[in-house]
Design an enzyme around this catalytic site. Structure first.
Site, PDB file in Angstrom:
ATOM      1  N   HIS A 126      64.960 -24.672 -13.866  1.00 21.75           N
ATOM      2  CA  HIS A 126      64.017 -25.201 -12.873  1.00 21.75           C
ATOM      3  C   HIS A 126      62.889 -26.013 -13.509  1.00 21.75           C
ATOM      4  O   HIS A 126      62.147 -26.700 -12.780  1.00 21.75           O
ATOM      5  CB  HIS A 126      63.390 -24.071 -12.057  1.00 21.75           C
ATOM      6  CG  HIS A 126      64.355 -23.331 -11.196  1.00 21.75           C
ATOM      7  ND1 HIS A 126      65.205 -23.958 -10.312  1.00 21.75           N
ATOM      8  CD2 HIS A 126      64.614 -21.992 -11.086  1.00 21.75           C
ATOM      9  CE1 HIS A 126      65.947 -23.052  -9.692  1.00 21.75           C
ATOM     10  NE2 HIS A 126      65.610 -21.855 -10.145  1.00 21.75           N
ATOM     11  N   ASP A 163      74.227 -20.911 -11.221  1.00 23.47           N
ATOM     12  CA  ASP A 163      73.141 -20.083 -10.692  1.00 23.47           C
ATOM     13  C   ASP A 163      73.086 -20.246  -9.168  1.00 23.47           C
ATOM     14  O   ASP A 163      73.469 -21.288  -8.632  1.00 23.47           O
ATOM     15  CB  ASP A 163      71.824 -20.545 -11.313  1.00 23.47           C
ATOM     16  CG  ASP A 163      70.666 -19.596 -11.073  1.00 23.47           C
ATOM     17  OD1 ASP A 163      70.373 -18.782 -11.962  1.00 23.47           O
ATOM     18  OD2 ASP A 163      70.051 -19.673  -9.988  1.00 23.47           O
ATOM     19  N   HIS A 165      70.504 -20.624  -7.449  1.00 24.35           N
ATOM     20  CA  HIS A 165      69.463 -21.595  -7.130  1.00 24.35           C
ATOM     21  C   HIS A 165      69.774 -22.933  -7.802  1.00 24.35           C
ATOM     22  O   HIS A 165      70.222 -22.972  -8.946  1.00 24.35           O
ATOM     23  CB  HIS A 165      68.095 -21.087  -7.617  1.00 24.35           C
ATOM     24  CG  HIS A 165      67.707 -19.769  -7.036  1.00 24.35           C
ATOM     25  ND1 HIS A 165      67.914 -18.573  -7.707  1.00 24.35           N
ATOM     26  CD2 HIS A 165      67.141 -19.442  -5.853  1.00 24.35           C
ATOM     27  CE1 HIS A 165      67.484 -17.576  -6.962  1.00 24.35           C
ATOM     28  NE2 HIS A 165      67.015 -18.073  -5.827  1.00 24.35           N
ATOM     29  N   ASP A 244      72.915 -14.580 -10.300  1.00 26.07           N
ATOM     30  CA  ASP A 244      72.224 -14.100  -9.107  1.00 26.07           C
ATOM     31  C   ASP A 244      72.943 -14.448  -7.813  1.00 26.07           C
ATOM     32  O   ASP A 244      72.444 -14.160  -6.724  1.00 26.07           O
ATOM     33  CB  ASP A 244      70.780 -14.608  -9.068  1.00 26.07           C
ATOM     34  CG  ASP A 244      70.609 -16.037  -9.536  1.00 26.07           C
ATOM     35  OD1 ASP A 244      71.625 -16.695  -9.832  1.00 26.07           O
ATOM     36  OD2 ASP A 244      69.467 -16.502  -9.619  1.00 26.07           O
TER      37      ASP A 244
END
Length: 307
Positions: A126, A163, A165, A244
């Site tokens: 990120h 991931d 996200h 995740d």
């Protein structure tokens, strides 16, 4: 050649409070599962070295890196945002986390290992060129990819992000770079709330609806990633390995299990063996249900190491 497992004690010292899901115990959970599964002794082990300023500045802005260095607190925390905080050890951990990828690239290129997994934190995907966010300070995978492109002169590399996200920082750093093909999936309408309409042609980041199953994600990978990856013929493959999307992880709502991560990893290995001489560097990103994280990393490593 074996799979190289890279970590460092400094990565355990960065923490953002007892309440925070991105905690040092994540590395403990992985280590416990490596030992209990019996694969720990079948991996090569190395401690990470520091990424240099020059390594980090290939992908991050000078003013931003200077800001991080000025912001390290003598004690307690410096809050960048409510979820992204520095403690006195954060910058050292971030240097080690980014340096792990550089060590991995050099080790693979020297023939010391076939592939590598970097069990490091803080995570990185990120982190934007000029902004820390989403638990991330330095974009570890981008640092390693940029290093590989510059030092070894690769013409084509792939970055694969599974991931839950969206790897927004990585996408921003390489958008429009024809040497890079980034493939990812992510749960839509959750952090970082990035819209992927009209992506540059080298970006294939695909939103997935909440509660999608592992079978649905496998079909997406098969139908949307694999043809492009084989046609692109990457010479090196980098992986943002977030776990995740596991059905036990409470930070999102996808339904993957260990077998799905093993299957995705096998697809990545097939691409790397086709055009990259098997060269893969994988980085720990998310994964916050400790037991599921440890089990999923073991599933990922077993495929990488052909165990």
């Amino acid at each position: 050649m074996q799979t190289l497992y890279i970590t460092h004690p400094a990565c355990h010292l960065h923490e953002m409070g007892d309440w925070h899901p991105e905690c040092p115990q994540r590395l403990d959970a992985i280590n416990d599962q490596l030992l209990s599964s019996g694969i720990d002794g079948l991996l090569l082990h190395e401690q990470s070295t520091d990424a240099t300023d020059a390594d980090i500045l290939r992908v991050h802005a000078t003013d931003y890196w200077s800001f991080l260095k000025r912001s390290v607190p003598e004690s307690g925390y410096f809050e960048i945002d409510p979820d992204t905080l520095m403690n006195p050890h954060t910058l050292d951990a971030a240097r080690k986390a980014a340096g792990a990828g550089i060590l991995a690239v050099d080790s693979i290129m020297a023939g010391h290992a076939q592939n590598a997994f970097c069990a490091v934190r803080p995570p990185g995907h990120h982190a934007r060129p000029s902004l820390a966010m989403g638990f991330c300070f330095v974009n570890n995978i981008a640092v390693a990819a940029a290093y590989a492109l510059e030092k070894y002169g690769f013409e084509r590399i792939s970055i694969i992000d599974f991931d839950v996200h969206h790897g927004n920082g990585t996408a921003e750093m390489f958008a429009g770079d024809e040497r890079v093909l980034m493939c990812g999936f992510f749960q839509e309408s959750i952090f970082p709330n990035v819209h992927t309409q009209n992506q540059p042609k080298n970006m294939l980041n695909i939103p997935v609806e909440a509660y999608a199953s592992g079978e649905q994600v496998r079909k997406l990978v098969e139908d949307r990633w694999m043809t492009d990856l084989f046609e692109f013929e990457p010479q090196f493959v980098f992986v943002s390995a977030g776990f995740d999307a596991h059905r036990e992880d409470e930070l999102a709502q996808l339904g993957l299990v260990e077998a799905d991560y093993a299957w995705i990893t096998q697809q990545i290995v097939s691409v790397a063996e086709h055009s990259a001489q098997g060269r893969i560097v994988s980085f720990l990103e998310g994964g916050y249900s400790l037991s599921a994280l440890g089990r999923s990393v073991v599933a990922h490593l077993k495929v990488l190491a052909k165990l």
